[in-house]
Each structure stands twice: as C-alpha cells, then as structure tokens.
Design a protein around this motif. Structure first.
Motif, PDB file in Angstrom:
ATOM      1  N   HIS A 164     110.252 -23.198  56.860  1.00 47.01           N
ATOM      2  CA  HIS A 164     109.513 -23.980  58.879  1.00 47.01           C
ATOM      3  C   HIS A 164     107.707 -24.112  58.457  1.00 47.01           C
ATOM      4  O   HIS A 164     107.100 -22.602  57.579  1.00 47.01           O
ATOM      5  N   PRO A 165     107.623 -24.740  59.130  1.00 51.05           N
ATOM      6  CA  PRO A 165     105.703 -24.177  59.389  1.00 51.05           C
ATOM      7  C   PRO A 165     105.871 -23.342  60.803  1.00 51.05           C
ATOM      8  O   PRO A 165     107.424 -22.821  61.624  1.00 51.05           O
ATOM      9  N   LEU A 166     104.520 -22.735  60.753  1.00 56.97           N
ATOM     10  CA  LEU A 166     104.253 -21.679  61.973  1.00 56.97           C
ATOM     11  C   LEU A 166     103.543 -22.137  62.837  1.00 56.97           C
ATOM     12  O   LEU A 166     103.029 -22.697  63.143  1.00 56.97           O
ATOM     13  N   ASN A 167     103.718 -21.803  64.198  1.00 62.89           N
ATOM     14  CA  ASN A 167     103.300 -21.828  65.111  1.00 62.89           C
ATOM     15  C   ASN A 167     102.607 -20.312  65.919  1.00 62.89           C
ATOM     16  O   ASN A 167     102.653 -19.422  65.990  1.00 62.89           O
ATOM     17  N   GLU A 168     101.089 -20.929  66.347  1.00 60.65           N
ATOM     18  CA  GLU A 168     100.499 -19.318  66.741  1.00 60.65           C
ATOM     19  C   GLU A 168     100.322 -18.225  65.612  1.00 60.65           C
ATOM     20  O   GLU A 168     100.858 -17.399  65.813  1.00 60.65           O
ATOM     21  N   THR A 169     100.111 -18.201  64.935  1.00 56.41           N
ATOM     22  CA  THR A 169      99.930 -17.254  63.714  1.00 56.41           C
ATOM     23  C   THR A 169      99.037 -17.499  62.969  1.00 56.41           C
ATOM     24  O   THR A 169      97.930 -18.629  62.729  1.00 56.41           O
ATOM     25  N   MET A 170      98.582 -16.517  63.331  1.00 51.88           N
ATOM     26  CA  MET A 170      97.067 -16.002  62.313  1.00 51.88           C
ATOM     27  C   MET A 170      97.291 -15.280  61.418  1.00 51.88           C
ATOM     28  O   MET A 170      98.359 -13.772  61.031  1.00 51.88           O
ATOM     29  N   ILE A 171      95.774 -14.845  60.163  1.00 50.12           N
ATOM     30  CA  ILE A 171      96.031 -14.295  59.743  1.00 50.12           C
ATOM     31  C   ILE A 171      94.440 -13.735  59.428  1.00 50.12           C
ATOM     32  O   ILE A 171      93.390 -13.952  60.529  1.00 50.12           O
ATOM     33  N   ALA A 172      94.412 -12.223  59.014  1.00 54.05           N
ATOM     34  CA  ALA A 172      93.253 -11.477  59.121  1.00 54.05           C
ATOM     35  C   ALA A 172      93.032 -10.686  58.093  1.00 54.05           C
ATOM     36  O   ALA A 172      94.232 -10.482  57.649  1.00 54.05           O
ATOM     37  N   ILE A 173      92.042 -10.849  57.861  1.00 51.10           N
ATOM     38  CA  ILE A 173      91.725 -10.486  56.225  1.00 51.10           C
ATOM     39  C   ILE A 173      89.627  -9.764  56.259  1.00 51.10           C
ATOM     40  O   ILE A 173      89.330 -11.019  56.716  1.00 51.10           O
ATOM     41  N   ASN A 174      89.491  -9.268  55.046  1.00 48.82           N
ATOM     42  CA  ASN A 174      88.248  -9.432  55.032  1.00 48.82           C
ATOM     43  C   ASN A 174      87.994 -10.095  54.211  1.00 48.82           C
ATOM     44  O   ASN A 174      88.900  -9.736  52.619  1.00 48.82           O
ATOM     45  N   LEU A 175      86.853 -10.943  53.937  1.00 49.98           N
ATOM     46  CA  LEU A 175      87.068 -11.830  52.282  1.00 49.98           C
ATOM     47  C   LEU A 175      87.153 -11.332  50.840  1.00 49.98           C
ATOM     48  O   LEU A 175      87.670 -11.447  50.000  1.00 49.98           O
ATOM     49  N   LEU A 176      86.123  -9.899  51.320  1.00 43.47           N
ATOM     50  CA  LEU A 176      85.931  -9.119  49.773  1.00 43.47           C
ATOM     51  C   LEU A 176      87.505  -8.613  49.160  1.00 43.47           C
ATOM     52  O   LEU A 176      87.938  -8.906  48.301  1.00 43.47           O
ATOM     53  N   ASP A 177      88.142  -8.136  50.765  1.00 38.34           N
ATOM     54  CA  ASP A 177      89.076  -7.995  50.073  1.00 38.34           C
ATOM     55  C   ASP A 177      90.223  -8.227  49.956  1.00 38.34           C
ATOM     56  O   ASP A 177      91.161  -8.631  48.327  1.00 38.34           O
ATOM     57  N   LEU A 178      90.408 -10.164  50.515  1.00 39.16           N
ATOM     58  CA  LEU A 178      90.981 -10.569  49.662  1.00 39.16           C
ATOM     59  C   LEU A 178      90.480 -11.630  48.429  1.00 39.16           C
ATOM     60  O   LEU A 178      91.598 -11.622  47.759  1.00 39.16           O
ATOM     61  N   PHE A 179      89.751 -11.231  48.070  1.00 40.95           N
ATOM     62  CA  PHE A 179      89.256 -11.850  46.583  1.00 40.95           C
ATOM     63  C   PHE A 179      89.630 -11.220  45.745  1.00 40.95           C
ATOM     64  O   PHE A 179      90.496 -11.827  44.688  1.00 40.95           O
ATOM     65  N   LYS A 180      89.558  -9.307  45.872  1.00 43.14           N
ATOM     66  CA  LYS A 180      90.236  -8.574  45.341  1.00 43.14           C
ATOM     67  C   LYS A 180      91.915  -8.658  45.263  1.00 43.14           C
ATOM     68  O   LYS A 180      92.646  -8.048  44.185  1.00 43.14           O
ATOM     69  N   LYS A 181      92.125  -9.357  46.436  1.00 41.65           N
ATOM     70  CA  LYS A 181      93.933  -9.012  45.081  1.00 41.65           C
ATOM     71  C   LYS A 181      94.540 -10.590  45.495  1.00 41.65           C
ATOM     72  O   LYS A 181      95.557 -10.860  44.940  1.00 41.65           O
ATOM     73  N   ILE A 182      93.389 -11.474  44.898  1.00 38.02           N
ATOM     74  CA  ILE A 182      94.047 -12.307  43.794  1.00 38.02           C
ATOM     75  C   ILE A 182      94.833 -11.974  42.615  1.00 38.02           C
ATOM     76  O   ILE A 182      94.081 -11.454  42.213  1.00 38.02           O
ATOM     77  N   ASP A 183      96.630 -11.902  42.524  1.00 37.87           N
ATOM     78  CA  ASP A 183      96.786 -12.184  42.299  1.00 37.87           C
ATOM     79  C   ASP A 183      97.428 -13.009  41.152  1.00 37.87           C
ATOM     80  O   ASP A 183      98.498 -13.046  40.240  1.00 37.87           O
ATOM     81  N   ALA A 184      98.003 -14.244  41.226  1.00 38.84           N
ATOM     82  CA  ALA A 184      97.898 -15.553  41.298  1.00 38.84           C
ATOM     83  C   ALA A 184      96.931 -16.615  41.268  1.00 38.84           C
ATOM     84  O   ALA A 184      97.017 -16.906  42.132  1.00 38.84           O
ATOM     85  N   ILE A 185      96.703 -17.693  39.641  1.00 33.47           N
ATOM     86  CA  ILE A 185      96.303 -18.960  40.223  1.00 33.47           C
ATOM     87  C   ILE A 185      96.872 -20.033  39.546  1.00 33.47           C
ATOM     88  O   ILE A 185      97.008 -19.692  38.325  1.00 33.47           O
ATOM     89  N   SER A 186      97.480 -20.778  40.165  1.00 33.23           N
ATOM     90  CA  SER A 186      97.920 -21.953  39.145  1.00 33.23           C
ATOM     91  C   SER A 186      97.167 -22.698  38.189  1.00 33.23           C
ATOM     92  O   SER A 186      96.089 -23.118  38.651  1.00 33.23           O
ATOM     93  N   LYS A 187      97.849 -23.913  37.216  1.00 35.12           N
ATOM     94  CA  LYS A 187      96.424 -24.806  36.798  1.00 35.12           C
ATOM     95  C   LYS A 187      96.683 -26.258  37.352  1.00 35.12           C
ATOM     96  O   LYS A 187      95.358 -26.407  36.726  1.00 35.12           O
ATOM     97  N   GLU A 188      97.224 -26.425  38.293  1.00 35.40           N
ATOM     98  CA  GLU A 188      97.068 -27.129  38.929  1.00 35.40           C
ATOM     99  C   GLU A 188      96.281 -27.280  39.872  1.00 35.40           C
ATOM    100  O   GLU A 188      95.742 -26.305  40.944  1.00 35.40           O
ATOM    101  N   VAL A 189      95.457 -28.356  39.563  1.00 30.80           N
ATOM    102  CA  VAL A 189      93.686 -28.366  40.094  1.00 30.80           C
ATOM    103  C   VAL A 189      93.503 -29.660  41.345  1.00 30.80           C
ATOM    104  O   VAL A 189      94.292 -30.572  40.383  1.00 30.80           O
ATOM    105  N   GLU A 190      93.488 -30.096  42.462  1.00 34.07           N
ATOM    106  CA  GLU A 190      93.102 -30.760  43.523  1.00 34.07           C
ATOM    107  C   GLU A 190      91.524 -30.442  43.892  1.00 34.07           C
ATOM    108  O   GLU A 190      91.144 -29.346  43.498  1.00 34.07           O
ATOM    109  N   ILE A 191      91.215 -32.237  43.499  1.00 36.03           N
ATOM    110  CA  ILE A 191      89.611 -32.522  44.020  1.00 36.03           C
ATOM    111  C   ILE A 191      89.441 -32.150  45.624  1.00 36.03           C
ATOM    112  O   ILE A 191      90.055 -33.654  45.760  1.00 36.03           O
ATOM    113  N   PHE A 192      88.774 -31.840  46.041  1.00 38.54           N
ATOM    114  CA  PHE A 192      88.159 -32.638  47.609  1.00 38.54           C
ATOM    115  C   PHE A 192      86.773 -32.787  47.986  1.00 38.54           C
ATOM    116  O   PHE A 192      86.963 -32.093  47.172  1.00 38.54           O
TER     117      PHE A 192
END
Lengths: 461, 481
Positions: free
Chosen positions: A410-438
C-alpha cells in the motif's frame, strides 16, 4: 508580415557603442535570443486553452578594469533602445564595486564540438491545429479508465535561436527546439472515496519521439498506486528510490553542490569534499552536454564556451576536477571554464548549471533490487528538498509505497524520511541497470541500505 | 493621469475595429499591455554580482468562445501588431472551442473604467542607482561584519515601475501606474563543521520610502542574528506533539496548506479537498479566514506603505475585495476568476491574477489571513506542558488533493512545563490540513503579516499571508535525532 530585425547588425552596433562611449569599458558582450512557442492545455480532461507567442530581445554585459560588471536588456530592438541599453549598462558598471576576480569574458575558441539532433524542423514548422493529435491519446487514457475522474495535461513546443558576440572575438549562434508533454491524472476509489493523483512528463528535442500515450498511462498508473494511503509506524529499513526519487535526492542536490559558484562561496554541503569519498563505490556521476538529441545538450554554453563531457563522481569519489564552472568561477581558480554557463534568456545573467546529469546504471535488474527487501520503502516523489547547507533531509513522502517480502504494498500517508545526504550516498548498496530520463536528468533505481522512517501511526496506540 | 505615449495607440478607433473583428466570432476578449522598467541589484560578500536595468514591453491578448480560450503573446504595442495578434487569438479560441467538451458561458459584467496610481513618496525612477547601491552595500556591510562566523552574505534588491492598460469586450478600460520594491538578505554562518543559513525580506507596493521603514533598516541585522542563533541550535525532537505557530508560520499554513484548496480552478478540476464543502463546517468555531488584497491595509500592521500582496484590480479587471473564506468554522466562499465564478454561478471576487501580461490569469490568493482571538503568546506557552514553538518557515509544500502538507520551520523552541527552552533547527511539520483546522486549541490576539512570492503553474505572484499565534495539538514533527 512580421518585421525582421537584423540582430547581427544591431549587436555589432551595440558592441561598437560600448567601446566608443567610455574608455572604462574593458570588454562587452551581447546576448540575443528569439523564441516562438505554442501550447495546448487540458483541464478537467478537456481542451481548454490554445496559446501562441513570441519574444525577442537583447542584453549587454560590460566590465571595466576593476572587474565591475554592468548589465542591461531590452526587447525593443531599435537603434534608440540599444543606445539606451548600452548607456545604462555603462552607468551600472561605473557604480559597481571592484572585483579583481572578474578578469575577463571568454576568449574566442576555434573549435566547437558537434552535437546533432538539437533542432527539429518539424517542431519549428508545427501548426497548432496539427498539434492537437498529441493531446487526443492523453484524453482517451483518462476517459477510458474507471477510476480516473480528471486530468490536467499540456503539450508545449518551442523554437528558439540564440547568438552571443563579445569584444574578445567570440561569435556563435545556434537554434534549437524542444517539446514537452505533461500529464497529471486524478483518480478516485469508488468504494473508499479516496482520491489521489499521479504525474509524469517527457521533454524532447524531437517531435517523433514524444509519446503522449505512454506518459498518460504512466501518470495513471502512479495515481492508482497512490490510492488508499495508510500510515505506518516508525522504522529503520531499506529505501528504494525510483529514478525520479533518485533525481530528487541524489542528482539535484549534487548538481547544486558542485556548482562552482556556490562552492566558492562555501555554501553547500559538499564544501571541502573535493577529492574525497562521499558515497558508496556504486556511485558514479557524469555531466555530459554532448549527447546527440538530448534535452540538456548544447555545443556551446551561455557565454559561448564549448561544452564538454565530464566525470564528476567516480566510484564514490568526488573528483578534484568535479566542479561545474563558468568563465568567472574558472578564472578565479586559474583554470578553464567547463562550459557550464547557463542562460535561460536575454533577460538573465549567466549562472551555472549542469547539462545532462547522469547517474551511471548498475548491472542488476530492478526486480532483483526489490526482491531482497523484507520490509522497506519505495519512494518516487517528495515535494521536499534537503537543507542544502547541511545536507540534512527530513521530507514527506508524497508518492511512495511499503515493500514487504519484495512486493510493492500500500501507498504511504504522513510518512517522512530523515537522513543526511552524505550518509545516504554512503549507504547505496544496489543500483539497477534500467534508467529513466527526465529532461536533462537520467537515473536508475537506487537502493539505500538503511534509513530512518517516521510514520504517522503512533507507536503507543 | 497621463497615459504613456506608446500606449496611446490603444484608442477608440482601434477598439471599435477589434469589436468589429470579434463580433459573431467570439464571446469575450481582453488585452493587457504593459511597459516596465526594472532594476536588480545583487551583491554577495559586499561585492556587486549583478547591477542590471531593463526596459521591456509586453502584450497578452485573450479570447473566449463557448468554453475554449485562446491566448496570443507579443511584445509590440503598435495598433497593427495588436490587430494581427487579435486575429490570431480569435483563431486560437475557436480551435479550443472546437475541441472542448466542457461548454460554458462567461457571465456578463458592466464596463469598469478607471485609472489607478500607487501612492509613493520617492518615485523609484527618480532615485539614482548610486543611492540604491548604497542601500545594498549598507545591508551587506552590517551582515558581513556582524560576526567572524558569518562566511557569506547575499543581498538582492529589486524594483519595478510599470504602466499598464487593460481593456476588454465588456467595455472596461483600466490604466495603472504601479511600482513595487523588495529587498532580501541571506547570511550563511559556519562553526565546527556546521553551516546554517537564514533569509529575510521586506517588500511593498510604493516607492523607495519603503526601504526607510524600521523593518527594512533592521533587515540585515535580523538575518545575521538569526543565523548565529541557528548555529548554536540543536536538532529537533521527533514525534507527535503540540505546536505553537508564530504569525509567519500561521500565514504559511493559511496560504499553503489551506488557501490553495479554495482556489476555484483546483476545485473544479477535482484537485481540492474542499470540493463540495461550501456551507459545511471545516474548522472549529473560533476559526475565521479571509482574503483581502485591497489597498490601504498597511496601517493595520503599522506599516507606512501598501502591502506587497495588495492590488487595485486583478488581471481580469475585477476590483480587489475582501472575501470571507471560513466564517466561524464554516466554509463560505472559494476564490474566483471570471471563468470559475461564471461556472459556479457566483460573482467574481477579484482573484484572476497573472504574473505578467504574457501569462494568462489563474485563480490566485492575495492577502490571506486568519482572524485573531484572545490568547497572548505567554498564556499559550504557560498552558503547554510539552510542545514546540515554531517560528517562520524556510519553505513548504502541500498535496492539494489529500491536504497532506509539510513545512520546514526556520526556528523552533522546545516548550517544557509551560516554559520556553532551547532553540532547535530544521524542524519539519507534517499534517493533514483539515485535521489541523479542527485541532487548534488556542488562537492569539496579535496579528502580523509577511510577504512572499507564490508559484503556481509556472507563474509567480506577490502575496501576503499571516494571522496571530495559534496552538495546534498533535502535529508530527520530524528531525534527524
């Protein structure tokens, strides 16, 4: 019918005037652009507005020996207005403060990279009556869906030409086209009466690759996926960013952080991080202006400097050469401009912007990234952006779902994410091969090992 | 009031030609023409980055028939170009009409013929650029010199003097001589690896005298002081908690979270949580919210000038007026343009606004306020066991379809056992609009307003919002700790 302006002659006249009017003028630059556009807009899933318009104008930058800059512009392309513009710019320059870092405008370049596919004759010649067919599919998608109750959408196309001329001998000109399809679907669950929306868009240089049907269907799918949102409890869990989520939380903040202007003013969360590891080894980013036919491509930048293809982050390391420069910020560091001066029209001074900003894809399918997640969050959109000074992010998920045992729930209501970006970049543990262009951003699906989720559901109840 | 030379082309003969060209082909048209002189001064670290000046002309021609709109934009103001553009605009409306399935008529209006001129003591065009530069330098110097911890300052001054003419097929003819001014200061400070920033602005409709008000004079000092305070601030607490919003944040709530949902274009497009709620109770009885962009309100807020978000007429020639949105908890009115009022069978209330003559009007707010009641801030704090006092905001956004909103506050203070405690930074509030309107437990007695630029559909317009302090129970606060 329309009067043709000899903008080359007017520009030369402006440069000559600047040179003659004051001995204090060290260098001058004329920027000219002209544009035509047309647009169709849908409201309440029906065509509502047809619009066409044009603009054409010219601006001048002058600098003196002290490095003081004057700027003026007008859209009245007559000799008398150009004279007034030049005089005003000199007056502005004379009243500015010295800036020893503002040494010069760019010198002329002999070679410019060839980038093709930026201009499409079919867009330039498109008649508004013929463009209605791009809207028909969009309207049908909404009409034929049981839950869809409304749609706002638009089709826009534009043709523009620009010319830059400076007293160092730079003289470049180019023309380009783009067109945009946008859809926002609104759906209602007939039983629960819950209403939600989903949006998608496509920006292209070439009319032939615009796919309104796909955009409308994707907006509809997102709207469906966002129906009947539920609150969840606080938890620490893996986060999967869709390509648009990754643009929001990874690419855009990094693009701002490596802008040499903000960096030199010590404004962003990446200050002091050049040459250091700022993310997981999976994180590689490049800024490539030379892709044929891409929305962010160009052969020269807003000051007439050749554009480039540059690596910014390689396997998690923010490269020492990873900043995006215009001629001013480059001069300040005694290096060459990277060709990232950006100028949206004659009415604005050059700033710095990324071109096609791309997060390099990985080698696993997105399904596999999801598969291993026992309990986590999929995030597509937060209307929020991080605190750029600190990199702290605590944002509301506007479009996101719970993942359980590898499946989207199900989709999420009133849900927040809290993280420092540098922490987020370090915690990247998988990246897909599919790419989308915006538009000028490209990103794959990205998984973050662990983030703090603040749920709207009270944990004591 | 003397009409500017270049706009004298728009005369009786031209108007009768336009009426002839349009009769039997379309049902309504309007034309907005404008000549504008702008100035922008952008300084950082006491150095000029941009000193610019411009002279531009714009003309937007809008046409309507049977539910379809046409719009043609040009920059030439001569009668031949306007006439050619007019013919194109007629074609565009007829194209829209041939494709639309939502047919409707626009309500008829009486002609409105009037000239408006803003009151100003020091005309922006008479103030030498040097004096404007001195002002910016003054603010830069104060902010930069405030503390060695301040590593970067940024001041942007903008002013705009415009002369415009509006005319339409009802026979209205409105000439306006207006000017606006705004100054915005930002400061960045650094200590022990932490960087904080603060931004404040002062603006108004009028002349250069607005820069001589107390608020304007103390702007850079206020920004510098705030950023230093924020350096020493702690990370916010998280969870559901009682929140006291200051007038600026109350304004943000009233505008961002609530106000967009009463814009009738969003209501008609099923993008509002308030669709079908007119006459229904949507808030506790103490809540009254109105939008009043009329001229002459500066005094209410001890300001010797017109408010930044005020206007004489909207972009469709409808005079600005006070509109009650919620009265004693009951939703009374939506905000309307010519189109939405016609379709919903009510009178237009002057909210069809465009950011410039080259954009078409949308339904926009003006000056949106929550009415005060009788609590003092001290009483509110004393009466709160555990909570957070949130002041001002950095930015915010709302999902109009669900009413789920989030605001990032600038400063927030912990409240424990009726006492205001330490400062926290980057607290972010998240809640549902309609829930908040029903969870207000105290409304203050003193009101204030703040200026802003509001974006919608790619257009930016000047607005104000505000109200008193309000206390809301059970709001989610998010932070990093």
């Amino acid at each position: 019918m329309e009067k043709k302006v000899d903008y080359h002659a007017l520009s030369r006249y402006g440069l000559k005037l600047a040179d003659q009017k004051s001995t204090r003028v060290k260098r001058a630059e004329i920027f000219y652009d002209a544009s035509n556009y047309l647009s169709l807009e849908i409201e309440e899933n029906s065509i509502k507005h047809s619009e066409m318009g044009s603009d054409e104008g010219m601006s001048i930058r002058v600098i003196d020996k002290r490095g003081s800059l004057g700027f003026a512009f007008t859209n009245k392309l007559e000799k008398s207005s150009i004279e007034k513009m030049v005089n005003t710019s000199i007056k502005m320059m004379n009243s500015g403060t010295p800036d020893p870092d503002f040494r010069d405008l760019p010198s002329s370049y002999r070679d410019y990279p060839k980038v093709s596919g930026l201009f499409d004759k079919n867009i330039k010649e498109l008649q508004i009556e013929d463009s209605t067919r791009y809207i028909e599919d969009i309207i049908r998608v909404c009409r034929d869906d049981e839950k869809a109750i409304s749609q706002s959408a638009s089709f826009k196309s534009a043709y523009s030409k620009i010319m830059i001329m400076n007293s160092n001998g730079v003289e470049v000109q180019d023309k380009d086209t783009n067109c945009l399809v946008y859809s926002q679907m609104i759906v209602e669950d007939k039983v629960s009466k819950d209403i939600s929306s989903g949006t998608d868009w496509q920006l292209e240089r070439n009319l032939a690759v615009i796919n309104p049907l796909k955009i409308a269907e994707k907006a509809l799918e997102k709207a469906h996926n966002n129906l009947n949102r539920k609150k969840i409890k606080n938890m620490k869990c893996p986060l999967i960013l869709t390509p648009s989520g990754a643009i929001n939380l990874i690419l855009q903040p990094i693009a701002m952080g490596i802008n040499a202007e903000t960096y030199q003013y010590k404004r962003g969360f990446l200050v002091g991080k050049l040459g250091t590891k700022i993310g997981s080894k999976l994180l590689t980013i490049e800024d490539n202006a030379l892709i044929d036919g891409a929305a962010g491509s160009s052969s020269f930048d807003g000051e007439g400097v050749p554009c480039q293809n540059r690596k910014i982050i390689e396997n998690g390391t923010l490269l020492k050469s990873g900043l995006l420069h215009n001629s001013y910020t480059a001069n300040k560091e005694n290096i060459k401009s990277t060709g990232n001066s950006s100028r949206s029209s004659y009415s604005s001074l050059p700033s710095i912007d990324s071109s096609n900003f791309m997060l390099t894809p990985g080698d696993i399918p997105k399904a596999e990234i999801m598969q291993d997640v026992k309990r986590g969050i999929l995030m597509d959109d937060t209307g929020d952006s991080p605190n750029f000074a600190t990199g702290d992010f605590s944002g509301l998920i506007l479009q996101g779902n719970l993942i359980e045992n590898g499946e989207i729930k199900h989709p999420l209501n009133e849900t927040m994410i809290a993280i420092n970006l540098l922490d987020l970049f370090k915690k990247i543990d998988a990246i897909s091969k599919e790419v989308e262009i915006f538009g000028s951003y490209r990103a794959p699906y990205v998984r973050i090992d662990e983030v703090q989720i603040l749920g709207g559901k009270s944990s004591t109840q | 009031m003397e009409i500017k030379e270049e706009l004298k082309n728009i005369d009786e003969p031209l108007i009768s030609r336009l009426n002839r060209l349009s009769s039997s082909k379309i049902e309504y048209w309007d034309i907005n023409c404008n000549i504008c002189e702008d100035m922008a001064l952008d300084f950082t670290d006491q150095k000029s980055k941009e000193i610019s000046s411009s002279l531009t002309t714009e003309c937007g021609i809008r046409t309507f028939v049977g539910g379809g709109w046409g719009f043609y934009v040009l920059k030439e103001l001569d009668s031949q170009s306007i006439e050619n553009g007019f013919l194109k605009a007629i074609k565009l409306a007829r194209l829209s009409e041939s494709l639309t399935k939502n047919k409707f008529k626009l309500g008829d209006r009486d002609p409105f013929i009037k000239n408006f001129k803003v009151t100003k003591k020091k005309d922006l065009l008479d103030v030498p650029v040097e004096e404007k530069i001195e002002l910016v330098k003054y603010h830069e110097k104060i902010a930069s010199g405030f503390s060695p911890k301040i590593i970067n300052t940024h001041t942007v001054y903008t002013d705009e003097s415009s002369f415009s003419i509006f005319l339409n097929s009802f026979g209205s003819f409105i000439a306006q001589d207006l000017s606006f001014i705004r100054i915005k200061t930002s400061a960045y400070a650094q200590e022990k690896g932490i960087i904080q920033s603060s931004v404040n602005s002062v603006g108004g409709m009028g002349g250069f005298e607005i820069m001589e008000t107390d608020n304007a004079k103390k702007l850079s000092e206020k920004t510098a002081k705030e950023v230093l305070d924020l350096l020493g601030a702690q990370s916010p607490i998280g969870g559901k908690i009682t929140v006291i919003m200051d007038p600026r944040l109350t304004g943000t709530f009233v505008h961002e979270a609530f106000g967009h949902a009463v814009e009738a274009d969003l209501v008609l497009n099923n993008e509002s949580i308030l669709k079908g709620h007119i006459g229904k109770k949507v808030a506790i009885e103490d809540v009254t919210i109105y939008d009043d962009p009329t001229i002459g309100q500066g005094k209410k807020f001890n300001l010797p000038h017109e408010l930044f978000g005020s206007y004489f007429v909207d972009s469709e020639g409808i005079p600005s007026q006070k509109t009650t949105i919620i009265e004693k908890g009951v939703l009374k009115n939506f905000l309307h343009s010519l189109e939405t009022s016609s379709r919903m069978n009510v009178s237009p209330n002057g909210h069809g606004r465009a950011s410039s003559e080259s954009e078409k009007p949308q339904v926009r707010m003006g000056i949106t306020m929550l009415e005060p009641r009788d609590w003092t801030l001290e009483e509110m704090i004393e009466d709160t066991k555990k909570g957070v006092l949130c002041e001002d905001f950095q930015y915010g956004y709302t999902d109009p379809i669900t009413g789920n909103f989030q605001f990032k506050c600038k400063m927030s203070y912990l409240i424990e056992n009726g006492e205001k405690k330490h400062l926290m930074r980057d607290a972010s509030l998240s809640a549902m609009t309609l829930e908040v309107l029903n969870k207000i437990s105290a409304i203050g007695k003193n009101i204030a307003t703040s200026d802003g630029i509001c974006g919608k559909g790619g257009q930016s317009v000047r607005v104000c919002d505000g109200g008193p302090h309000i206390r809301v129970e059970d709001i989610m606060i998010g932070g990093l700790s």
